[in-house]
Every structure is written in structure tokens, then in C-alpha cells.
Design a protein around this motif. Structure first.
Motif, PDB file in Angstrom:
ATOM      1  N   LEU A 111      10.583   1.539   9.716  1.00 29.10           N
ATOM      2  CA  LEU A 111      10.809   2.772   8.964  1.00 29.10           C
ATOM      3  C   LEU A 111      11.703   3.683   9.799  1.00 29.10           C
ATOM      4  O   LEU A 111      11.640   3.669  11.031  1.00 29.10           O
ATOM      5  CB  LEU A 111       9.482   3.480   8.679  1.00 29.10           C
ATOM      6  N   GLU A 161      11.516   8.719   7.411  1.00 32.55           N
ATOM      7  CA  GLU A 161      10.461   8.095   6.587  1.00 32.55           C
ATOM      8  C   GLU A 161       9.092   8.165   7.262  1.00 32.55           C
ATOM      9  O   GLU A 161       8.078   8.380   6.602  1.00 32.55           O
ATOM     10  CB  GLU A 161      10.820   6.626   6.308  1.00 32.55           C
ATOM     11  N   ASP A 208       7.809  11.706   6.971  1.00 29.34           N
ATOM     12  CA  ASP A 208       7.444  11.920   5.576  1.00 29.34           C
ATOM     13  C   ASP A 208       6.096  11.252   5.276  1.00 29.34           C
ATOM     14  O   ASP A 208       5.216  11.830   4.641  1.00 29.34           O
ATOM     15  CB  ASP A 208       8.545  11.301   4.708  1.00 29.34           C
ATOM     16  N   LEU A 209       5.947  10.012   5.769  1.00 21.02           N
ATOM     17  CA  LEU A 209       4.715   9.256   5.543  1.00 21.02           C
ATOM     18  C   LEU A 209       3.520   9.929   6.222  1.00 21.02           C
ATOM     19  O   LEU A 209       2.494  10.179   5.582  1.00 21.02           O
ATOM     20  CB  LEU A 209       4.886   7.833   6.082  1.00 21.02           C
TER      21      LEU A 209
END
Lengths: 374, 310
Positions: free
Chosen positions: B91, B95, B98-99
Motif C-alpha cells: 500500500l 493509502e 487513510d486505512l
């Protein structure tokens, strides 16, 4: 949750190694076995040496000619006339270039009482002792052909005749090796993917302390596990689709049963082997030990559970044990669906075995797999 | 106001007691350091407070909530950086942030977080393409993804070169200036001294001292460290008779190119003339003399009798 699932799927499809094991590895089996072509018809090559023109009478030459033309029409045999002398043909037989040598001698055989005191063409056959089965098939075919020719010449009336009718009124089902192989490869591919792929991921997450890092957030560990499992199910659905398409479009494999049932069985298999993946992942300290341990478990299944041939063609003693391995009922069920078009109702025993294995592995997985390890 | 409260904390792994009756409090807004060698029990203590390990006995509370019983609420309000923890390989930085943000009720955007550690241009890169210093900066950005009130940093600068380490201190100070309390572990004396408002010195599962770095040093019996470099090997014993010398020992080890003796003295100016007089009487030539004010390393040495680095 959705974000986590999307992220997990993204990771699956960005991991080149896992893509190799998911797609390239099983595809190689399909391509290699597909190219072997075990079903090629007329694989027996007969070297035909016609010596009649050397010194036979006009009638004799004509008779030999008629025989050859008729013989060539028998599709089962592949006939070559490239060897002009008997010695050349026998040499080719010794070199395994042909399986059979058929010689029409230069002159007719002497009249014999068995033949109504008439001269006749006595064909000579040279074969290789080691090809016993081929020899028998060819001899049976030849006798049959000669009998027909003799009856035709004698203009004898036929009292019996055969009319072959296919079992189902519609199309004829010709089961090819690829039809048998493809369900096996599907099962093998989803097994290795689920066991080795998941175990390697989990041990990597543990080694890199990613599991612990997630534990430090309010996310429930169970949700992470579910998202991971779902991402694998997506990958396996794509894997099944790609392998089915490859087998079908490249090598003409047929799925006679309901395609949805094939997917449902694959899903069941995936759940079973993902459980195994969690167990293997629990005992592996690193991705490389996960893949060794995973291989130790999947390799025997690959060979004994009938990936490349149905397991029930094993010796009965072996099959009596092998039938209870987790992959065997899955492959049996997949073949019953894809080849025999069986419905789920007809898979009772296989489904019970797969279900039993799912429960056992789930039980062990929940005992062994721990998110936090102190 | 105390934001962390640790009472009689004990953690045993089989026969090994990793944390042995530790108690302390952390005040709101401070940078609290736990200094000690590897295996002293720092990480275990931190992870129990964070609620990711269970104590054998004792209590830990964060912002008035029990770390174990209310761990979900605690986790919402703290930020954590684990020692040598990696993030998903496949990732991008954006990302990942964000995750991880999606795991919390409150979250800061990836852009803002990356901006704060000067990694804005690496948003679409993978973690494996970052340098060691960048990875640690990213890891710190990830630890404040939920805009926490408290940030736990476990060995945030381990493995970095001195320049990258100082660089990282700036980011940690910035986070502290936003009003976030920071609790960090380190085995670098300098880090504790420069960065922390208060330091707990930990050895073998126990807190051996807890105070501001200045107080810890001022309370030492010795205020200076004198290193004498000789042409040949020299016994340390004779220096112990000099007035004001608290401790004398030979420095050994691979990192010592020449024979050296290290003295710890309480008043350097008083001891120095008699020391030099003593050296004059020896046959071995003195090549170099070096004086350093005492630091936390000396505190550790005086309290435990061991070098921090061992």
C-alpha cells in the motif's frame, strides 16, 4: 470495514509473488498437460510396404491396390508408405519411428485347402513385442478389416449389423483429459493459494509487527481477519475464472455441469484451506517457514488426492485412505459437477467430508491462531 | 494533571520478571522518557499501558480509564508507534494513513499528516522505497492519525544515524507543541537528555530513578568525567586515592584504540592538580586528557554500576 476490505484486495493484486502462485503456476500445469495431448486419435503408425508391383500378376497388383485404398480409409491408423523396402520399415520399427510394419509380399501365397485351394494375399506383420497393448488393438482392427474385405469380395449377405447410438439423444459427450484435469488444477490452485499465500501473509504481518500495530488501534482483530479472508475469496474467484477460461478457450475443456456449482464448490474449498492457512500461519515465524510448512502439507495432497487423475484410479487400498484427505472429496465433487453435471444433491458424501474438514480445521485454527502473542 | 497512572505494575514471562513493581505518573503536556538498556522492560511497560499486553498484576490507567477494561476507549485517544514495526508492503503511504485513519472515530487526512513530516511528495510511494529516516518519520505521522491526546513512541530513533536522529527530534517536539503528551522509550542517553522533560531510568524491570534530566545529573556524586589516554596500559587503582575521585576504571573494548582510564570526580578543578601530579610520577606517558560534564550515562552508571550500552 469497507476501506479495510478494499485495501486488502488491493494488496492481493499488487503482490507479484502471490499473483504468480495464483495464476502463473496453475496455468503452467494446464498449458503443459494441454500440449501433451493425451487424446490424439490414430496415434499408432503403421509402415506399409507394398511389394506386389515387383513381380506379382496384374490381378495380384490390383488386389493389393484395392486393399491399400480400403485400409487407408480406416481412420484409426496412421499409415505411412515412406519406407520402400521391408528392411527400411523394420529399421524404422526398431527406432520406434513406427509401431507396426505391414508387408504385402511380392507374390501370392500358394493355394491351401483352408482357402478353397485358391491363391491369396498373405499379409505379413512385424511388430514389437514391447507394445503389447497397441499390437492387440492393431491386430484386432486388422482382422476386423480383413474380414469385412473378404465378405465384400465374396458378396456374402450380412445377417447381423450394428448401429451405434449415443447414450443421450443429443450431443455425444467425449470426455477429454483436459476435462478431467481442469477441476483438479482448480482444486490444487485454490489450495496452494489459500494455505501458502495466507500463511505467508500472516507470518509476515506478525514478523513485521503489523498485527500488533493493528491491535494498538480500536479496530477489532476479528474484523481484520474477516477482511483478509474476503480478500482471498475475491482472489480465488478471479483465479477460478481465469483458469476455467484458459482451459476452455485454449484447450477446449468442457464444463458439463452448472458453472455456479463449480464456483460454490471452489468457495467451500477455499474456506477449508484458508482455515489450514491460519493454522500454518500460527506455527510459522517467517514467510519462508510458512511456505515450507505449507508445501509439506499441500504437496502430498496434490499427488494423492487426484489433481492430475481421479483419485479412485489409485490402488483400492490406497484410495480407501486417500478418500478421506481434505482435497479428495473436493476434487471428486468438482469433477462430478463439471463432468457428470451432478447437482449438489448428488454430492452428499463429498460435501459431508468437506464440511467435516471445514469444522475440524476451523476448530483448530481458532485455537492456534492468536493475534496477540506475548 | 496526570494522564498516565501506573501502579505496582508486574509482568512475568514464565520465570522471567520483565517488569517488577513499577509505579509512575505522566503529566499532561510533558515529554516523558524511559531510558534503559535493551531488555530492561521499557517496551513491555509501554505495551501494557497501551492495552496490547496484559499485566501479571498492578494497574495502568490512561486519561482516567483502565488500560485493560476500557481498552477500546483508550485506543481511540492514544497514538502508538511500535518498536521496529512495519506497515503493509503493497500500500502507498497515502493509502496506509487513510486505512489506519478509518479505524478511528476521529481522523486527520493523509495529506496533512504527510505534510507535517515533509513526506507530502511520497504520498504515492511504497514504504519499502523510503530511507530509514523517512520510514521513522512516516511511522510518527501514522501514530498521530487519530489526532491523539497522548503519543507513545517506542525507540523512535533506533537505527538512525545521528543527523537523522536529531532531525526526528524536531518532529517529536512539534507534536508535543501541539499539546500532545509524549511518552517515549530510548536507550540513547542524549535523546533522553535533549528531548525529555522527565526521565525514568529503568534497569532490570525496575525504575532506579525518576526526575528531570538536570536534577538527575545534579544529584550525582560526580559532576565530571575525566578520560586519561596513556601510551601504554595503565592501572586505574592508583587514581582512587586522589581526593575527589569517586570512581576510576580502565576502559576496555574494541572501540578503545589506546589505553584509557576513566575517572569520575565531583569537583574537577580541585582534583585535577593532584591527578596531574600523580601522573608525573608514573613512568607511562600521558598522551591526552579530556573532561566532560556528567550526563545521564553517568547517572545510569552510578545507579546500576553498568554502562548503558552494555
Amino acid at each position: 470495514m469497507i476501506k479495510l476490505f478494499i485495501a486488502a484486495v488491493k494488496m492481493q493484486f499488487r503482490d507479484r509473488l502471490s499473483l504468480f502462485w495464483a495464476f502463473v503456476f496453475p496455468a503452467m500445469f494446464i498449458i503443459i498437460f494441454g500440449l501433451f495431448n493425451f487424446d490424439r486419435p490414430g496415434s499408432t503408425t503403421i509402415a506399409l510396404v507394398n511389394r506386389a508391383p515387383e513381380s506379382g500378376s496384374e490381378q495380384y497388383i490390383k488386389g493389393a491396390q484395392q486393399f491399400i485404398e480400403g485400409f487407408k480409409k480406416v481412420a484409426y491408423f496412421k499409415i505411412t508408405e515412406e519406407y520402400k523396402t521391408e528392411d527400411d520399415a523394420v529399421k524404422a520399427l526398431k527406432d520406434d519411428k513406427v509401431e507396426f510394419v505391414l508387408v504385402i509380399p511380392a507374390t501370392a501365397a500358394a493355394p491351401s485347402s483352408a482357402n478353397g485351394n485358391l491363391p491369396h494375399i498373405q499379409l505379413r506383420i512385424v511388430d514389437d513385442e514391447k507394445n503389447k497393448i497397441t499390437n492387440q488393438i492393431v491386430m484386432a482392427g486388422l482382422r476386423n478389416f480383413l474380414a469385412e474385405v473378404n465378405l465384400d469380395i465374396a458378396k456374402a449377405p450380412r445377417l447381423f449389423s450394428l448401429n451405434e447410438e449415443p447414450l443421450s439423444a443429443g450431443e455425444v459427450k467425449k470426455i477429454k483429459y483436459m476435462d478431467i484435469l481442469l477441476p483438479g488444477i482448480l482444486g490444487m490452485a485454490l489450495m496452494t493459494m489459500s494455505v501458502i499465500g495466507l500463511a505467508a501473509d500472516l507470518s509476515l504481518y506478525r514478523q513485521q509487527r503489523i498485527l500488533k500495530r493493528i491491535l494498538a488501534t480500536p479496530l477489532k482483530p476479528g474484523i481484520f481477519v474477516i477482511a483478509t479472508v474476503f480478500s482471498y475469496l475475491v482472489l480465488i474467484a478471479v483465479q477460478v475464472t481465469v483458469l476455467l477460461a484458459l482451459g476452455h478457450f485454449l484447450f477446449g475443456a468442457q464444463i458439463y455441469g452448472n458453472l455456479i456449482n463449480v464456483y460454490l464448490l471452489s468457495l467451500l474449498g477455499a474456506i477449508l484451506f484458508l482455515n489450514v492457512g491460519f493454522i500454518v500461519g500460527s506455527f510459522s515465524k517467517s514467510p519462508s517457514s510458512a511456505s515450507s510448512l505449507g508445501n509439506i502439507i499441500t504437496m502430498p495432497l496434490m499427488f494423492f488426492s487426484g489433481v492430475f487423475f481421479p483419485a479412485n484410479s489409485l490402488p483400492p487400498v490406497m484410495y480407501s485412505v486417500v478418500q478421506f484427505l481434505p482435497l479428495t472429496p473436493l476434487l471428486d465433487a468438482l469433477r462430478k459437477v463439471s463432468i457428470e453435471g451432478a447437482s449438489f444433491l448428488g454430492l452428499g458424501k463429498d460435501l459431508a467430508l468437506v464440511g467435516g474438514w471445514i469444522l475440524i480445521t476451523l476448530f483448530v485454527a481458532t485455537r492456534t491462531f492468536k493475534f496477540r502473542q506475548d | 494533571m496526570s494522564v498516565i497512572n501506573v501502579k505496582n505494575l508486574v509482568k512475568k514471562f514464565g520465570d522471567l520478571t520483565a517488569v517488577n513493581e513499577i509505579s509512575f505518573e505522566v503529566q499532561q503536556g510533558e515529554v516523558f522518557g524511559m531510558l534503559g538498556p535493551n531488555g530492561a522492560g521499557k517496551t513491555t511497560t509501554l505495551e501494557i499501558i497501551e492495552g496490547i499486553q496484559e499485566p501479571t498484576s498492578g494497574q495502568t490507567s490512561v486519561l482516567g480509564m483502565d488500560s485493560q477494561k476500557q481498552s477500546d476507549e483508550v485506543k481511540e485517544r492514544i497514538g502508538v508507534q511500535l518498536q521496529a514495526s512495519a506497515y503493509f508492503d503493497n500500500l502507498t503511504l497515502g493509502e496506509i494513513l487513510d486505512l489506519f485513519g478509518s479505524f478511528y472515530k476521529k481522523q486527520l487526512g493523509p495529506d496533512k499528516l504527510l505534510e507535517s513530516v515533509e513526506l507530502r511528495d511520497k504520498k504515492n510511494s511504497l514504504v519499502k522505497h523510503l530511507s530509514g529516516g523517512q520510514k521513522q518519520r512516516f511511522s510518527i505521522a501514522a501514530s498521530v492519525v487519530n489526532d491523539p491526546e497522548l503519543v507513545f513512541l517506542d525507540e523512535p530513533t533506533t537505527g538512525l544515524d545521528p543527523q537523522a536522529r536529531r532531525h526526528l527530534w524536531e518532529y517529536i517536539r512539534q507534536i508535543n507543541q501541539q499539546g500532545k503528551t509524549i511518552i517515549l522509550t530510548t536507550h540513547y542517553m542524549e535523546e533522553a537528555q535533549r528531548l525529555c522533560d522527565r526521565v525514568a531510568i529503568i534497569d532490570m524491570g525496575k525504575i532506579v530513578a525518576l526526575d528531570t534530566p538536570a536534577n538527575l545529573i545534579n544529584n550525582l556524586k560526580s559532576s565530571y568525567r575525566i578520560n586519561l589516554t596513556f601510551a601504554e596500559r595503565m592501572s586505574a587503582e592508583i587514581f582512587k586515592q586522589v581526593q575527589g575521585v569517586i570512581d576510576a576504571r580502565e576502559l576496555t573494548g574494541d572501540d578503545q584504540p589506546q589505553p584509557r582510564v576513566q575517572l569520575r570526580v565531583n569537583k574537577a578543578m580541585e582534583s585535577l592538580p593532584s591527578l596531574l601530579g600523580l601522573v608525573e610520577q608514573q613512568e607511562i606517558r600521558l598522551e591526552d586528557i579530556e573532561m566532560q560534564p556528567a550526563n545521564l550515562e553517568d547517572v545510569f552508571l552510578e545507579l546500576t554500576g553498568k554502562e548503558l550500552r552494555d
